[in-house]
Design a protein around this motif. Structure first.
Motif, PDB file in Angstrom:
ATOM      1  N   GLY A   1     -27.569  91.466  -2.834  1.00 25.90           N
ATOM      2  CA  GLY A   1     -27.638  90.436  -1.803  1.00 25.90           C
ATOM      3  C   GLY A   1     -28.921  90.494  -1.009  1.00 25.90           C
ATOM      4  N   TYR A   2     -29.554  91.681  -1.007  1.00 16.89           N
ATOM      5  CA  TYR A   2     -30.792  91.853  -0.245  1.00 16.89           C
ATOM      6  C   TYR A   2     -31.994  92.125  -1.150  1.00 16.89           C
ATOM      7  CZ  TYR A   2     -27.423  92.529   3.512  1.00 16.89           C
ATOM      8  OH  TYR A   2     -26.394  92.354   4.399  1.00 16.89           O
ATOM      9  N   VAL A   3     -31.764  92.291  -2.441  1.00 17.00           N
ATOM     10  CA  VAL A   3     -32.840  92.673  -3.362  1.00 17.00           C
ATOM     11  C   VAL A   3     -33.650  91.451  -3.759  1.00 17.00           C
ATOM     12  CG1 VAL A   3     -33.369  93.712  -5.592  1.00 17.00           C
ATOM     13  CG2 VAL A   3     -31.496  94.615  -4.217  1.00 17.00           C
ATOM     14  N   ASP A   4     -34.958  91.605  -3.714  1.00 15.07           N
ATOM     15  CA  ASP A   4     -35.901  90.575  -4.102  1.00 15.07           C
ATOM     16  C   ASP A   4     -35.577  90.066  -5.513  1.00 15.07           C
ATOM     17  OD1 ASP A   4     -38.072  89.031  -4.790  1.00 15.07           O
ATOM     18  OD2 ASP A   4     -39.585  90.563  -4.389  1.00 15.07           O
ATOM     19  N   PRO A   5     -35.376  88.739  -5.700  1.00 12.57           N
ATOM     20  CA  PRO A   5     -35.066  88.234  -7.048  1.00 12.57           C
ATOM     21  C   PRO A   5     -36.165  88.529  -8.061  1.00 12.57           C
ATOM     22  CG  PRO A   5     -35.477  86.429  -5.493  1.00 12.57           C
ATOM     23  CD  PRO A   5     -35.353  87.674  -4.683  1.00 12.57           C
ATOM     24  N   GLU A   6     -37.409  88.714  -7.618  1.00  7.60           N
ATOM     25  CA  GLU A   6     -38.479  89.036  -8.558  1.00  7.60           C
ATOM     26  C   GLU A   6     -38.357  90.461  -9.093  1.00  7.60           C
ATOM     27  OE1 GLU A   6     -42.449  88.301  -7.411  1.00  7.60           O
ATOM     28  OE2 GLU A   6     -42.271  86.130  -7.617  1.00  7.60           O
ATOM     29  N   PHE A   7     -37.614  91.320  -8.393  1.00  7.64           N
ATOM     30  CA  PHE A   7     -37.481  92.703  -8.847  1.00  7.64           C
ATOM     31  C   PHE A   7     -36.795  92.770 -10.210  1.00  7.64           C
ATOM     32  CE2 PHE A   7     -34.932  96.643  -9.078  1.00  7.64           C
ATOM     33  CZ  PHE A   7     -35.980  97.555  -9.111  1.00  7.64           C
ATOM     34  N   ALA A   8     -35.807  91.875 -10.402  1.00 11.12           N
ATOM     35  CA  ALA A   8     -35.086  91.868 -11.675  1.00 11.12           C
ATOM     36  C   ALA A   8     -36.003  91.496 -12.832  1.00 11.12           C
ATOM     37  CB  ALA A   8     -33.920  90.886 -11.602  1.00 11.12           C
ATOM     38  N   THR A   9     -37.069  90.727 -12.531  1.00 12.48           N
ATOM     39  CA  THR A   9     -37.987  90.286 -13.582  1.00 12.48           C
ATOM     40  C   THR A   9     -39.066  91.317 -13.853  1.00 12.48           C
ATOM     41  OG1 THR A   9     -37.614  87.991 -12.917  1.00 12.48           O
ATOM     42  CG2 THR A   9     -39.542  88.429 -14.292  1.00 12.48           C
TER      43      THR A   9
ATOM     44  N   SER B   1     -35.806  90.922   2.013  1.00  7.03           N
ATOM     45  CA  SER B   1     -34.617  91.528   2.624  1.00  7.03           C
ATOM     46  C   SER B   1     -34.541  91.188   4.106  1.00  7.03           C
ATOM     47  CB  SER B   1     -34.653  93.048   2.442  1.00  7.03           C
ATOM     48  OG  SER B   1     -34.742  93.398   1.077  1.00  7.03           O
ATOM     49  N   PHE B   2     -35.699  91.203   4.772  1.00  8.39           N
ATOM     50  CA  PHE B   2     -35.734  90.876   6.200  1.00  8.39           C
ATOM     51  C   PHE B   2     -35.321  89.422   6.427  1.00  8.39           C
ATOM     52  CE2 PHE B   2     -37.799  89.689  10.207  1.00  8.39           C
ATOM     53  CZ  PHE B   2     -37.332  90.708  11.024  1.00  8.39           C
ATOM     54  N   GLY B   3     -35.727  88.530   5.520  1.00 10.43           N
ATOM     55  CA  GLY B   3     -35.316  87.130   5.647  1.00 10.43           C
ATOM     56  C   GLY B   3     -33.810  86.965   5.556  1.00 10.43           C
ATOM     57  N   ILE B   4     -33.172  87.737   4.663  1.00 11.26           N
ATOM     58  CA  ILE B   4     -31.708  87.672   4.556  1.00 11.26           C
ATOM     59  C   ILE B   4     -31.068  88.183   5.844  1.00 11.26           C
ATOM     60  CG2 ILE B   4     -29.713  88.446   3.230  1.00 11.26           C
ATOM     61  CD1 ILE B   4     -31.642  86.529   1.762  1.00 11.26           C
ATOM     62  N   ILE B   5     -31.633  89.252   6.414  1.00 13.05           N
ATOM     63  CA  ILE B   5     -31.110  89.780   7.684  1.00 13.05           C
ATOM     64  C   ILE B   5     -31.245  88.737   8.783  1.00 13.05           C
ATOM     65  CG2 ILE B   5     -31.476  91.534   9.478  1.00 13.05           C
ATOM     66  CD1 ILE B   5     -32.320  93.439   7.217  1.00 13.05           C
ATOM     67  N   LEU B   6     -32.362  88.021   8.816  1.00 18.58           N
ATOM     68  CA  LEU B   6     -32.529  86.959   9.812  1.00 18.58           C
ATOM     69  C   LEU B   6     -31.434  85.904   9.671  1.00 18.58           C
ATOM     70  CD1 LEU B   6     -36.391  86.283   9.985  1.00 18.58           C
ATOM     71  CD2 LEU B   6     -34.948  87.422  11.685  1.00 18.58           C
TER      72      LEU B   6
ATOM     73  N   VAL C   1     -34.923  79.850  11.748  1.00 18.07           N
ATOM     74  CA  VAL C   1     -34.503  79.386  10.421  1.00 18.07           C
ATOM     75  C   VAL C   1     -35.716  79.196   9.515  1.00 18.07           C
ATOM     76  CG1 VAL C   1     -33.522  77.426   9.156  1.00 18.07           C
ATOM     77  CG2 VAL C   1     -32.333  78.335  11.154  1.00 18.07           C
ATOM     78  N   GLU C   2     -36.760  78.581  10.060  1.00 19.48           N
ATOM     79  CA  GLU C   2     -37.978  78.370   9.266  1.00 19.48           C
ATOM     80  C   GLU C   2     -38.585  79.702   8.843  1.00 19.48           C
ATOM     81  OE1 GLU C   2     -39.641  75.585   8.223  1.00 19.48           O
ATOM     82  OE2 GLU C   2     -37.889  74.426   8.794  1.00 19.48           O
ATOM     83  N   ILE C   3     -38.604  80.664   9.748  1.00 16.46           N
ATOM     84  CA  ILE C   3     -39.162  81.985   9.418  1.00 16.46           C
ATOM     85  C   ILE C   3     -38.324  82.637   8.325  1.00 16.46           C
ATOM     86  CG2 ILE C   3     -39.673  84.292  10.316  1.00 16.46           C
ATOM     87  CD1 ILE C   3     -40.030  82.910  13.100  1.00 16.46           C
ATOM     88  N   ALA C   4     -37.015  82.582   8.485  1.00 14.66           N
ATOM     89  CA  ALA C   4     -36.122  83.191   7.491  1.00 14.66           C
ATOM     90  C   ALA C   4     -36.308  82.551   6.126  1.00 14.66           C
ATOM     91  CB  ALA C   4     -34.668  83.064   7.954  1.00 14.66           C
ATOM     92  N   MET C   5     -36.431  81.224   6.090  1.00 16.74           N
ATOM     93  CA  MET C   5     -36.623  80.534   4.817  1.00 16.74           C
ATOM     94  C   MET C   5     -37.929  80.954   4.151  1.00 16.74           C
ATOM     95  SD  MET C   5     -34.216  78.657   3.665  1.00 16.74           S
ATOM     96  CE  MET C   5     -35.072  77.589   2.523  1.00 16.74           C
ATOM     97  N   SER C   6     -38.987  81.088   4.938  1.00 20.71           N
ATOM     98  CA  SER C   6     -40.274  81.490   4.367  1.00 20.71           C
ATOM     99  C   SER C   6     -40.203  82.918   3.838  1.00 20.71           C
ATOM    100  CB  SER C   6     -41.383  81.347   5.413  1.00 20.71           C
ATOM    101  OG  SER C   6     -41.199  82.264   6.478  1.00 20.71           O
ATOM    102  N   CYS C   7     -39.455  83.782   4.518  1.00 19.48           N
ATOM    103  CA  CYS C   7     -39.318  85.166   4.041  1.00 19.48           C
ATOM    104  C   CYS C   7     -38.524  85.237   2.745  1.00 19.48           C
ATOM    105  CB  CYS C   7     -38.606  86.019   5.100  1.00 19.48           C
ATOM    106  SG  CYS C   7     -39.581  86.342   6.585  1.00 19.48           S
ATOM    107  N   ALA C   8     -37.574  84.339   2.573  1.00 18.52           N
ATOM    108  CA  ALA C   8     -36.657  84.411   1.428  1.00 18.52           C
ATOM    109  C   ALA C   8     -37.036  83.468   0.299  1.00 18.52           C
ATOM    110  CB  ALA C   8     -35.235  84.117   1.899  1.00 18.52           C
TER     111      ALA C   8
END
Length: 782
Positions: free
Chosen positions: A646-654, A666-671, A725-732
């Motif tokens: 839930g917090y892991v960067d989707p690019e990590f899987a690639t 991860s910080f964006g998800i926390i936001l 919200v805008e900050i969180a979206m940019s982080c995620a």
């Protein structure tokens, strides 16, 4: 949805017959015809079930210069269409309003056994199917029908009017029955007559028409020899609750000539309740689609039906609907910003980020009175940001994102971009001086980096440091024989302890059966010995006594953030406290990324690893999975799978690499958890949803009230909420390269905090935020 856009020469306010034909040819090898929905514009026409050379007709009054006919896949096979025809009609026939349409139920040429009659015999290309009943007597004539009579506005073909059927005597009515498919049917009938029998002098056929036993269609009427007559049913339509319906033609009372009928049409009335998107918005969206050659599945009406609205678009529930947000982020847009965007007058959110847009930022965007969010990041815009947009941003009326546009400046006029007017000697001297200065600075930087690396390496060579070392017996005494458990983690249990001076501490004891072993234990100890920041948990000491390993931390009296965001927690965090916690955590993470040499990535950032002290100051903890880069210039560390779902960067899987941007994700998800009060993974009865999947549609609809944690009961600053919200979206964002660095995230969160402070609550917020959030100073690692 797949749509066909029909554009007749004269469309708006004109009437048309639209015919769709379907002939299934086993194109998919399933030998089973599909079922799908057919839409006329924004309203459902019908469900197509019969595709054995079946024709479907509808008569419609256009309200625009075009009409869309759309096929909608309902999961029962791939929709198809064989032919689609559009035939203009005279506006005086088949009376209907724009709020409805006439779907053909049946059309018959009575008394005929010949082939189907259509164009060119029928100027409107209606299909006339022959019908002859055994109970009726066929009648035909070779005489010329006066088809150009003023009573023949429906312009029936002469071939149709030259045949008819009649009953055997005047006492027998001529009846036509049909069974509705709908539960609440509404039907209109059109009866076509022409007297084609040469009657005795003084005789004339006189008829009456009964509709379903409910009422007479008209008073008795007479037929003139060889002259067409169409009897049109007025409102109300024939209706019923699902039984058989009929009309009955009778000889008028006192007459001896039997009833006759040349042809009839039966239409089912369908209501068109959905109104298309406002014409100005449609025009603007079509212009945008054409200018940028948008490759999304933009077909049919932009907003309606709502289940098939255009991707990236959200619309109001008004009548007609209006476009209120448009997201074209990462859509490969090129060229300048289209003036068409300024025509979307009710738009609240416009996202054009991460495209290849060039040229100036249009001043016409200032004219959008309802615009709350404008995201233009990651383009190649030039010139200055219009002052009016900057002023709206400063006043908190607009969330403006323009970073990552290298040639765009925030000043009017642009400063610092002067023309090259230096003479050659001065330029040469300046270059020489700069080069000398560069070599000096580089040499100093290399020397200082080497010294710092040597210091860090020495500090990491063993656990021993200036932090106090405890024996296992001391740990047992500190924890009162491990009496009080205050937490549990990957290492094992965390116990409450007390030092000699009554200072409370938290003791993390490494369990032999823990998921994380001595390697992670040592990593956390070594890291906390060399990095120090007010928003990182402080290591008091450690125990490395044989098989007994323990870390002793400062005690964080208010537990972790996850506990405070839980729905079971009766003490709901205020919006201001959430902002303070976000800024605190951003301080700590920004220090790890940019204040440490080499930089450090946490790799397991989540609310349970953000602890809160007695003053609700947030500190990042649990560094067992953290890693330092080998050098300052590295961009990632290769690693085995770590982190929390839930917090892991989707690019990590690639790619299998953790980067600073992975922590940012991860910080964006926390936001988002701070904003919404919901966990990263939202449990459901059928399936679990990620918080991004839940919140994205609400953001698209600009629905901030339903985004923010309902437990706040509306007690929050809307402008600051949108900014977070805008900050969180940019982080995620899914692509790491699109995410901002933590320095930028921290600066923007501070702006949010400052925004709330300017609204007359500075004293109370200062009380709630007795943390590093109120300062700009940053601790330096020892």
């Amino acid at each position: 949805m797949n749509c066909y856009n029909l554009k007749p020469d004269q469309g708006k306010n004109n009437k048309f017959l639209i015919r769709a034909t379907f002939l299934y040819g086993n194109y998919d090898g399933k030998n089973q015809a599909p079922e799908f929905d057919l839409y006329l514009g924004v309203n459902k026409w019908m469900t197509v079930k019969n595709t054995n050379a079946k024709d479907y007709e509808i008569i419609h009054l256009l309200t625009t210069d075009y009409i869309d006919v759309c096929l909608v896949n309902t999961g029962q096979g791939v929709p198809f269409i064989s032919t689609l025809e559009l035939r203009p009609l005279d506006n005086s026939i088949y009376p209907i309003t724009a709020g409805g349409a006439l779907v053909l139920q049946d059309r018959r040429d009575f008394g005929s056994t010949g082939p189907l009659i259509s164009y060119p015999n029928d100027v409107y290309d209606r299909y006339w199917w022959s019908e002859q009943s055994e109970s009726l007597i066929p009648v035909s004539s070779d005489s010329t029908i006066y088809t150009h009579s003023t009573d023949n506005a429906y312009e029936l073909p002469a071939q149709v009017l030259k045949t008819a059927s009649k009953t055997r005597n005047a006492s027998i009515p001529l009846q036509v029955f049909w069974t509705p498919l709908d539960t609440l049917p509404k039907f209109y009938v059109y009866l076509h007559f022409a007297e084609i029998e040469k009657l005795e002098p003084g005789q004339q056929r006189q008829l009456t028409i009964d509709l379903n036993g409910e009422r007479n269609l008209s008073d008795s009427f007479k037929l003139d020899y060889l002259k067409p007559l169409t009897i049109v049913q007025d409102d109300p339509p024939i209706s019923g609750t699902g039984g058989t319906l009929y009309f009955s033609i009778k000889a008028a009372q006192g007459t001896t000539i039997p009833p006759i009928l040349n042809a009839y049409e039966i239409y089912r009335f369908v209501e068109l309740p959905n109104k298309p998107t406002a014409p100005d918005d449609v025009a603007a969206m079509l212009e945008i689609k054409t200018q940028y050659n948008v490759t999304k599945n933009w077909q049919g009406d932009p907003c309606v039906p709502s289940d098939y609205s255009w991707e990236g678009l959200n619309c109001s529930n008004d009548n007609p609907p209006r476009v209120i947000s448009l997201n074209l982020s990462s859509s490969n847009l090129t060229g300048e910003i289209a003036t068409s965007f300024s025509k979307l007058e009710l738009t609240r959110s416009l996202d054009l980020s991460f495209n290849e847009l060039t040229g100036p930022l249009l001043e016409v965007l200032e004219q959008l009175p309802n615009l709350k969010t404008l995201d233009l990041r990651g383009n190649k815009l030039t010139g200055s940001v219009p002052e009016a947009l900057l002023e709206q941003s400063r006043n908190g009326k607009l969330v403006l994102r323009v970073d990552a546009n290298p040639d765009l400046c925030l000043y009017t006029p642009c400063k610092g971009k002067k023309k090259k007017e230096f003479v050659i000697p001065v330029l040469a001297a300046s270059i020489t001086a700069v080069l000398i200065l560069f070599f000096i600075v580089s040499a100093l930087a290399i020397y200082r980096r080497k010294r710092r690396s040597d210091t860090v390496a020495k500090s990491k060579s063993s656990i021993k440091s200036k932090n106090r070392q405890f024996s296992y017996s001391e740990v047992v005494n500190i924890t009162n024989n491990f009496r009080t458990i205050i937490g549990e983690g990957g290492f094992g249990n965390v116990y409450l302890g007390k030092l000699e001076d009554d200072i409370q501490v938290a003791v993390k004891l490494l369990s032999p059966s823990s998921n994380q072993g001595y390697k992670e234990f040592r990593a956390e100890a070594q890291l906390l010995m060399v990095v120090h920041h007010r928003n990182l948990v402080t290591l008091v000491g450690y125990c490395d006594d044989g098989e007994h390993k323990a870390l002793i931390y400062e005690y964080m009296a208010n537990g972790n953030l996850q506990q405070h965001l839980s729905v079971t927690n009766p003490n709901v965090l205020t919006w201001n406290k959430r902002l303070c916690i976000a800024v605190d955590a951003a301080h700590g993470l920004e220090y790890l990324h940019n204040g440490c040499r080499p930089p450090i990535i946490h790799r397991d950032l989540k609310p349970s690893n953000i602890l809160l002290n007695e003053q609700m100051q947030a500190k990042i903890a649990d560094f067992g999975l953290s890693r330092a880069f080998a050098t300052e210039n590295d961009t990632h560390v290769s690693t085995c799978p770590v982190g929390t779902f839930g917090y892991v960067d989707p690019e990590f899987a690639t790619y299998g690499n953790f980067k600073k941007e992975s922590d940012v994700y991860s910080f964006g998800i926390i936001l988002f958890e701070l904003i919404t009060g919901r966990p990263a993974i939202i449990r459901g009865p059928m399936q679990n949803n990620h918080i991004l999947d839940w919140v994205s549609p609400l953001i698209g609809r600009a629905d901030i009230q339903n985004i923010v944690d309902p437990r706040l009961e509306g007690e929050f600053n809307t402008t600051s909420a949108w900014k977070v919200v805008e900050i969180a979206m940019s982080c995620a964002l899914p692509a790491a390269i699109q995410r901002p660095g933590m320095s930028q995230v921290l600066a923007e969160l501070k702006e949010c905090l400052a925004l709330v402070m300017t609204h007359g609550r500075s004293q109370r917020i200062a009380t709630e935020c007795r943390t590093s959030s109120m300062h700009t100073a940053r601790s330096i690692s020892s």
